[in-house]
Scaffold this motif. Structure first.
Motif, PDB file in Angstrom:
ATOM      1  N   UNK A   1       0.850  -1.190   0.000  1.00 10.80           N
ATOM      2  CA  UNK A   1       0.000   0.000   0.000  1.00 10.80           C
ATOM      3  C   UNK A   1       0.889   1.245   0.000  1.00 10.80           C
ATOM      4  N   UNK A   2       0.639   2.148  -0.910  1.00 12.05           N
ATOM      5  CA  UNK A   2       1.407   3.391  -0.997  1.00 12.05           C
ATOM      6  C   UNK A   2       0.660   4.482  -0.232  1.00 12.05           C
ATOM      7  N   UNK A   3       1.032   4.684   1.020  1.00 13.72           N
ATOM      8  CA  UNK A   3       0.363   5.685   1.848  1.00 13.72           C
ATOM      9  C   UNK A   3       0.822   7.084   1.468  1.00 13.72           C
ATOM     10  N   UNK A   4      -0.102   8.028   1.343  1.00 13.37           N
ATOM     11  CA  UNK A   4       0.279   9.410   1.015  1.00 13.37           C
ATOM     12  C   UNK A   4       0.768  10.152   2.244  1.00 13.37           C
ATOM     13  N   UNK A   5       1.311  11.323   2.052  1.00  9.27           N
ATOM     14  CA  UNK A   5       1.605  12.205   3.174  1.00  9.27           C
ATOM     15  C   UNK A   5       0.287  12.874   3.575  1.00  9.27           C
ATOM     16  N   UNK A   6       0.275  13.520   4.731  1.00  7.34           N
ATOM     17  CA  UNK A   6      -0.940  14.199   5.167  1.00  7.34           C
ATOM     18  C   UNK A   6      -1.303  15.326   4.206  1.00  7.34           C
ATOM     19  N   UNK A   7      -0.295  16.022   3.688  1.00  7.09           N
ATOM     20  CA  UNK A   7      -0.551  17.093   2.726  1.00  7.09           C
ATOM     21  C   UNK A   7      -1.157  16.535   1.446  1.00  7.09           C
ATOM     22  N   UNK A   8      -0.630  15.422   0.968  1.00  8.03           N
ATOM     23  CA  UNK A   8      -1.177  14.802  -0.234  1.00  8.03           C
ATOM     24  C   UNK A   8      -2.603  14.315  -0.006  1.00  8.03           C
ATOM     25  N   UNK A   9      -2.837  13.708   1.144  1.00  8.42           N
ATOM     26  CA  UNK A   9      -4.172  13.207   1.457  1.00  8.42           C
ATOM     27  C   UNK A   9      -5.181  14.350   1.522  1.00  8.42           C
ATOM     28  N   UNK A  10      -4.809  15.466   2.160  1.00 12.99           N
ATOM     29  CA  UNK A  10      -5.705  16.616   2.263  1.00 12.99           C
ATOM     30  C   UNK A  10      -6.028  17.173   0.884  1.00 12.99           C
ATOM     31  N   UNK A  11      -5.012  17.300   0.039  1.00  9.31           N
ATOM     32  CA  UNK A  11      -5.222  17.811  -1.310  1.00  9.31           C
ATOM     33  C   UNK A  11      -6.137  16.884  -2.114  1.00  9.31           C
ATOM     34  N   UNK A  12      -5.931  15.577  -1.977  1.00  6.63           N
ATOM     35  CA  UNK A  12      -6.731  14.616  -2.730  1.00  6.63           C
ATOM     36  C   UNK A  12      -8.192  14.630  -2.278  1.00  6.63           C
ATOM     37  N   UNK A  13      -8.422  14.735  -0.982  1.00  2.84           N
ATOM     38  CA  UNK A  13      -9.786  14.761  -0.470  1.00  2.84           C
ATOM     39  C   UNK A  13     -10.521  16.023  -0.929  1.00  2.84           C
ATOM     40  N   UNK A  14      -9.844  17.161  -0.837  1.00  4.76           N
ATOM     41  CA  UNK A  14     -10.450  18.412  -1.286  1.00  4.76           C
ATOM     42  C   UNK A  14     -10.708  18.368  -2.789  1.00  4.76           C
ATOM     43  N   UNK A  15      -9.719  17.892  -3.548  1.00  6.31           N
ATOM     44  CA  UNK A  15      -9.855  17.848  -5.004  1.00  6.31           C
ATOM     45  C   UNK A  15     -11.017  16.970  -5.447  1.00  6.31           C
ATOM     46  N   UNK A  16     -11.229  15.856  -4.757  1.00  6.64           N
ATOM     47  CA  UNK A  16     -12.322  14.956  -5.118  1.00  6.64           C
ATOM     48  C   UNK A  16     -13.671  15.661  -4.987  1.00  6.64           C
ATOM     49  N   UNK A  17     -13.837  16.454  -3.943  1.00  5.07           N
ATOM     50  CA  UNK A  17     -15.082  17.210  -3.789  1.00  5.07           C
ATOM     51  C   UNK A  17     -15.189  18.320  -4.816  1.00  5.07           C
ATOM     52  N   UNK A  18     -14.073  18.956  -5.115  1.00  6.73           N
ATOM     53  CA  UNK A  18     -14.079  20.037  -6.107  1.00  6.73           C
ATOM     54  C   UNK A  18     -14.457  19.505  -7.482  1.00  6.73           C
ATOM     55  N   UNK A  19     -14.028  18.300  -7.801  1.00 10.96           N
ATOM     56  CA  UNK A  19     -14.287  17.724  -9.121  1.00 10.96           C
ATOM     57  C   UNK A  19     -15.723  17.243  -9.297  1.00 10.96           C
ATOM     58  N   UNK A  20     -16.519  17.273  -8.243  1.00 13.56           N
ATOM     59  CA  UNK A  20     -17.921  16.858  -8.297  1.00 13.56           C
ATOM     60  C   UNK A  20     -18.811  18.091  -8.136  1.00 13.56           C
ATOM     61  N   UNK A  21     -19.656  18.350  -9.123  1.00 21.56           N
ATOM     62  CA  UNK A  21     -20.438  19.585  -9.126  1.00 21.56           C
ATOM     63  C   UNK A  21     -21.252  19.799  -7.852  1.00 21.56           C
ATOM     64  N   UNK A  22     -21.981  18.773  -7.428  1.00 24.27           N
ATOM     65  CA  UNK A  22     -22.812  18.924  -6.243  1.00 24.27           C
ATOM     66  C   UNK A  22     -22.014  19.193  -4.986  1.00 24.27           C
ATOM     67  N   UNK A  23     -20.906  18.493  -4.824  1.00 24.02           N
ATOM     68  CA  UNK A  23     -20.064  18.682  -3.645  1.00 24.02           C
ATOM     69  C   UNK A  23     -19.391  20.050  -3.672  1.00 24.02           C
ATOM     70  N   UNK A  24     -18.955  20.463  -4.869  1.00 19.06           N
ATOM     71  CA  UNK A  24     -18.331  21.787  -4.999  1.00 19.06           C
ATOM     72  C   UNK A  24     -19.332  22.889  -4.667  1.00 19.06           C
ATOM     73  N   UNK A  25     -20.583  22.718  -5.094  1.00 17.27           N
ATOM     74  CA  UNK A  25     -21.598  23.721  -4.778  1.00 17.27           C
ATOM     75  C   UNK A  25     -21.793  23.859  -3.273  1.00 17.27           C
ATOM     76  N   UNK A  26     -21.683  22.759  -2.552  1.00 13.74           N
ATOM     77  CA  UNK A  26     -21.826  22.814  -1.094  1.00 13.74           C
ATOM     78  C   UNK A  26     -20.684  23.578  -0.449  1.00 13.74           C
ATOM     79  N   UNK A  27     -19.447  23.232  -0.809  1.00 11.95           N
ATOM     80  CA  UNK A  27     -18.305  23.843  -0.110  1.00 11.95           C
ATOM     81  C   UNK A  27     -18.035  25.281  -0.565  1.00 11.95           C
TER      82      UNK A  27
END
Length: 218
Positions: A147-173
């Protein structure tokens, strides 16, 4: 001839400007240097710092809101309880859902009320599961998984990006109706990934319909 060259050159600079503007608004450019070296340490399954990652995800959302001229979301204890309640539930269940069979905690709005957040007139909930990258290594005809574990910075960026890439989630945040947020993140060793939940709350003299966004099936 010279005029044509000038026009093409001007167009090139305009296109570069559009590209740079788009790149500057991309959430992958979030900055977490203020957290020091710990933000760039690799996530450890047996020593997972959920409080750090929750703070960084909330910070990343506020960085993004600032780029759009929105006020930052303040951390709220009640909304955090509602987020953790649902985050723990979907982790136990192993499947993303906004609802629970409990009569008092069926919806995100009911969970907010259950924990004492009756002052909020607007609310929304974002969920997601982010799996880690798994690589297979073959040695002497035996397959070993790593398993390739990310750094905390990478994990935070990936979680935020996933919501940004989804229209409904982006509208919420990026919704200016919300002024408060609660964030919960948990490590799921069995499923090799992260569960993340954010619950948003707003105060208004004219109550609006509470909304949710479909969970991201990562």
């Amino acid at each position: 001839m010279k005029k044509m060259k000038y026009t093409k050159l001007t167009l090139l600079f305009l296109l570069m400007g559009v590209f740079l503007s788009f790149k500057s608004n991309n959430s992958s450019a979030l900055h977490f240097s203020k957290y020091g070296k710990i933000a760039y340490q690799q996530v450890q399954p047996h020593h997972f710092n959920h409080a750090l990652l929750e703070t960084m995800v909330a910070d990343g959302i506020n960085q993004l809101r600032a780029r759009y001229g929105l006020t930052p979301l303040a951390q709220d204890r009640v909304l955090r309880k509602a987020a953790k309640e649902q985050n723990d539930y979907v982790k136990r269940r192993g499947k993303l859902t906004h609802n629970q069979p409990s009569h008092h905690k069926h919806s995100s709005a009911e969970r907010i009320d259950y924990f004492g957040g009756t002052k909020f007139t607007n609310s929304a909930e974002n969920l997601q599961y982010k799996g880690f990258v798994v690589r297979n290594y073959i040695n002497n005809n035996r397959v070993t998984k790593k398993i390739l574990y990310p750094t905390y910075a990478q994990a935070a960026q990936q979680l935020v990006q996933a919501w940004v890439d989804s229209n409904g989630h982006r509208d919420n945040l990026l919704n200016d109706r919300y002024q408060y947020v609660g964030t919960a993140v948990s490590f799921d060793a069995q499923h090799r990934g992260l569960y993340a939940t954010q619950v948003y709350g707003g105060l208004s003299s004219c109550p609006s319909k509470r909304s949710i966004s479909s969970p991201i099936p990562f």
